[in-house]
Design an enzyme around this catalytic site. Structure first.
Site, short mmCIF file in Angstrom:
data_model
loop_
_atom_site.label_atom_id
_atom_site.label_comp_id
_atom_site.label_asym_id
_atom_site.label_seq_id
_atom_site.Cartn_x
_atom_site.Cartn_y
_atom_site.Cartn_z
N CYS A 128 0.84 -1.21 0.00
CA CYS A 128 0.00 0.00 0.00
C CYS A 128 0.87 1.25 0.00
O CYS A 128 0.64 2.18 -0.78
CB CYS A 128 -0.92 -0.02 1.22
SG CYS A 128 -2.13 1.33 1.24
N CYS A 129 1.89 1.28 0.86
CA CYS A 129 2.79 2.42 0.90
C CYS A 129 3.55 2.58 -0.41
O CYS A 129 3.77 3.70 -0.88
CB CYS A 129 3.79 2.26 2.05
SG CYS A 129 3.11 2.55 3.69
N CYS A 209 -1.04 8.40 7.17
CA CYS A 209 -2.36 8.04 6.67
C CYS A 209 -3.27 7.65 7.84
O CYS A 209 -2.83 7.05 8.82
CB CYS A 209 -2.24 6.88 5.68
SG CYS A 209 -1.46 7.33 4.12
N CYS A 212 -3.45 4.00 9.42
CA CYS A 212 -2.21 3.45 9.96
C CYS A 212 -1.55 4.36 10.99
O CYS A 212 -0.37 4.20 11.29
CB CYS A 212 -1.23 3.17 8.82
SG CYS A 212 -1.87 2.05 7.56
N CYS A 235 7.54 4.15 5.71
CA CYS A 235 6.68 3.88 4.56
C CYS A 235 7.45 3.33 3.38
O CYS A 235 6.89 2.66 2.52
CB CYS A 235 5.94 5.15 4.15
SG CYS A 235 7.00 6.48 3.53
#
Length: 244
Positions: A128-129, A209, A212, A235
């Site tokens: 995702c990062c 984010c 998280c 990240c």
């Protein structure tokens, strides 16, 4: 020509760049170091500032604004940020008069293919990062020779030996606030009456984010609320580009 520009003009391209910048960082103040990176003939127009508009971002951005309001500022708009962060971004742009803030978003097609339901952060936070931060930043930095960020040694054990200047993936990477302490940050905010991120009052000492990020207690590292419960602490934008 002021002393900052004179120092910047003395820098040469090639292998000596990094050593020259590191030496300059040790012999001038933070603003002078930044001015050399932003105004020197080898870096003017080719140095970007990368910011999250997070809890401590206003200090670095205020320094930059005092040197060059047109300096390119890269902001990674991941699509998962707190509404408070977006509001704080807009407030800082207006207050500081920043003229070239670039909100960079993930590739729409790639996002749809890899994260159609928007919950990749839960299933594979590293991917995702990479999708929402690492890949967009790599695209945004094309054409730049150097970039500046706001990391500090006190934030985590992993950042405790952070250099002021380094070379990563063929670019000069500057960490001008590396040796600042939390007290230095607080004093700078107070001296210049900079606005605090609205989530700080709720215990968020580092803001990323929304899914998280969680508040921290005073006895924890400033970034302990990032990816809580996982071994993940970064990240990925501060790792060398070894990803596929």
């Amino acid at each position: 020509m002021n002393r900052w520009t004179q120092a910047a003009e003395s820098l040469v391209t090639g292998d000596a760049d990094l050593a020259a910048l590191a030496a300059l960082a040790e012999t001038t103040d933070t603003k002078g170091f930044l001015a050399a990176a932003l105004a020197g003939r080898h870096y003017a127009g080719r140095t970007a500032i990368v910011t999250s508009f997070g809890a401590e971002s206003a200090a670095l951005l205020h320094l930059v604004a005092g040197i060059d309001l047109r300096a390119p500022v890269i902001f990674l708009e991941t699509g998962k940020l707190f509404a408070e962060t977006l509001a704080y971004r807009d407030l800082q742009i207006e207050r500081l008069g920043l003229e070239d803030v670039r909100s960079i978003r993930p590739d729409a097609a790639g996002l749809l293919a890899a994260d159609p339901t928007g919950d990749l952060w839960r299933r594979d936070p590293d991917r995702c990062c990479n999708l929402r931060k690492v890949e967009p930043l790599e695209r945004a930095l094309k054409g730049f020779s150097a970039w500046i960020n706001g990391r500090k040694r006190y934030q985590t054990d992993g950042r405790s030996r952070l250099p002021l200047a380094e070379r990563v993936d063929g670019r000069i990477k500057l960490n001008p606030l590396a040796n600042w302490t939390a007290e230095d940050v607080d004093l700078y905010f107070a001296a210049h009456r900079l606005p605090r991120h609205p989530l700080e009052a709720k215990g968020y000492r580092s803001v990323g984010c929304e899914p998280c990020t969680s508040p921290t207690s005073p006895d924890e590292d400033a970034r302990a609320g990032r990816w809580r419960g996982l071994e993940k602490t970064e990240c990925g934008i501060h790792f060398p580009a070894t990803r596929s």
